[in-house]
Write a protein that holds these residues in place. Structure first.
Motif, mmCIF file in Angstrom:
data_model
loop_
_atom_site.group_PDB
_atom_site.id
_atom_site.type_symbol
_atom_site.label_atom_id
_atom_site.label_comp_id
_atom_site.label_asym_id
_atom_site.label_seq_id
_atom_site.Cartn_x
_atom_site.Cartn_y
_atom_site.Cartn_z
ATOM 1 N N SER A 210 0.979 -1.045 -0.332
ATOM 2 C CA SER A 210 0.400 -0.480 0.225
ATOM 3 C C SER A 210 0.669 1.652 -0.296
ATOM 4 C CB SER A 210 -0.541 0.134 0.989
ATOM 5 O OG SER A 210 -1.812 -1.471 0.744
ATOM 6 N N ALA A 211 1.618 1.309 0.440
ATOM 7 C CA ALA A 211 2.777 2.682 0.966
ATOM 8 C C ALA A 211 3.439 2.889 -0.976
ATOM 9 C CB ALA A 211 3.817 1.830 1.915
ATOM 10 N N ARG A 212 3.559 1.425 -1.261
ATOM 11 C CA ARG A 212 4.491 1.837 -2.664
ATOM 12 C C ARG A 212 3.410 2.085 -3.714
ATOM 13 N NH1 ARG A 212 7.067 -4.425 -3.335
ATOM 14 N NH2 ARG A 212 8.786 -4.562 -1.812
ATOM 15 N N VAL A 213 2.002 1.947 -3.371
ATOM 16 C CA VAL A 213 0.851 2.604 -4.384
ATOM 17 C C VAL A 213 0.518 3.928 -3.952
ATOM 18 C CG1 VAL A 213 -1.531 2.162 -4.982
ATOM 19 C CG2 VAL A 213 -0.263 0.360 -4.783
ATOM 20 N N ILE A 214 0.750 4.361 -3.072
ATOM 21 C CA ILE A 214 0.720 5.320 -2.764
ATOM 22 C C ILE A 214 1.616 6.624 -3.122
ATOM 23 C CG2 ILE A 214 -1.365 4.919 -1.680
ATOM 24 C CD1 ILE A 214 0.281 5.753 0.946
ATOM 25 N N GLY A 215 2.716 6.047 -3.724
ATOM 26 C CA GLY A 215 4.013 6.785 -3.969
ATOM 27 C C GLY A 215 4.838 7.353 -2.459
#
Length: 360
Positions: A210-215
């Motif tokens: 999730s942290a990767r997806v939101i940048g």
């Protein structure tokens, strides 16, 4: 007052109880949930380790003489003197006070342990974090390099590194840093493997994805999400490596690659110098430093092994399940009270009415 009766909480709100700080500290939390023999081992290890730490910290106050002092009030100690009022544990072949060198040796051992573990932790965590998170050719290269280091005997590798660093000159801090760096080379692969295994597991968790997806930046993910959840087993590894560092230091000193007597007091060096005394019946030069090594390693090892057992839920479950159940006392239904008979009566299936409506 319950949460349901509290008008300040909205309907359906769930309160999260904050865990006290004492239940989150590594050693304190393990001590609070330890029982039986495991608590005894942990307490004994903590007591021995605390005595070792206090002796090292207050060595200038506890030692009657300096580690290289050979006289007091203008009177020379002499060599291989038996225990007396002036020298409580006698003197060595070099004319040094045995009791003072044992106390000062605790300070040298503590400094080497702290330096070696500090160097190993920072380098091992960094390499394990980078290799486990990014993977690829860098991870494979680091794994092969650590396997190559494991192929060498740890003490032999420490000897080679000590010779390459000191070049035959052992000052106080030079010898301590050289020994610490030599031990660091041996310890880095252990920390690398522990951290890498945890990073590989944590990076596949949903909160990291999730942290990767939101940048979220990679550095923030590594420090706040991955690293904070990958260091659970570090206290156990640190305690076990501390005892191994002490043994490596003693081994280097015993083989003649440690710190010179005029630079610092070191238990392994004193054992090396007292080998010839044992055959002559002189016991006081070998037993005190040997007992000091055994007790220090025993205390640290007991703490490490106890933390390792308490950190494994399977060991705790087996320990609790192994307790004998309470004996069951048979009750005579004819003499038992009505309440006991009603409680002890087996619960059968409920009576159901027949389908034709007739009474059962």
């Amino acid at each position: 007052m319950s949460d349901a009766a509290n008008p300040a909480l909205p309907d359906g709100a769930v309160t999260v109880r904050k865990v006290p700080l004492r239940d989150r500290l590594p050693v304190i939390s393990h001590l609070r949930r330890s029982v039986g023999l495991q608590r005894t081992m942990l307490v004994l290890g903590l007591v021995i380790t605390t005595v070792f730490l206090l002796t090292a910290l207050f060595a200038p106050l506890l030692a009657p003489y300096g580690f290289a002092q050979q006289e007091a009030d203008g009177v020379k100690f002499g060599t291989q003197q038996a225990p007396s009022a002036m020298n409580l544990l006698g003197t060595t072949v070099g004319g040094y006070d045995v009791f003072s060198r044992v106390i000062w040796g605790a300070q040298t051992a503590l400094l080497v342990i702290l330096c070696a573990i500090a160097f190993s932790i920072f380098l091992g965590i960094f390499l394990g974090l980078v290799g486990g998170y990014f993977g690829g050719w860098l991870d494979r290269l680091l794994v092969v390099l650590c396997d190559a280091i494991y192929a060498f005997p740890s003490l032999l590798l420490a000897i080679v590194m000590s010779i390459a660093i000191t070049k035959g000159q052992s000052t106080l801090w030079g010898g301590i840093l050289a020994t610490a760096i030599s031990i660091t080379v041996v310890f880095v692969p252990q920390y690398f493997r522990v951290i890498r295994a945890e990073v590989v597991r944590v990076k596949a968790e949903p909160f990291v994805e999730s942290a990767r997806v939101i940048g979220v930046p990679t550095a923030r993910i590594l420090l706040r999400h991955v690293l904070r959840n990958s260091t659970r087993s570090l206290p156990v590894v640190v305690t076990l490596n501390a005892s191994e560092a002490l043994l490596t230091l003693a081994g280097l000193g015993f083989l003649g690659f440690g710190i010179e007597a005029t630079a610092a007091a070191e238990w392994g060096y004193d054992l090396n110098r007292s080998v010839s005394d044992v055959t002559s019946g002189i016991w006081w030069t070998a037993i005190p430093p040997g007992v000091a090594i055994v007790l220090a390693v025993l205390g640290i090892t007991l703490v490490g092994e106890s933390l390792n057992d308490l950190s494994d839920p399977r060991l705790r479950t087996r320990r609790r399940a192994g307790r004998a159940p309470a004996p069951v006392t048979a009750v005579d239904p004819s003499t038992a009270p009505a309440e006991a008979r009603a409680t002890a009566a087996p619960a059968g299936p409920p009576a159901s009415a027949p389908s034709d409506g007739s009474p059962s």
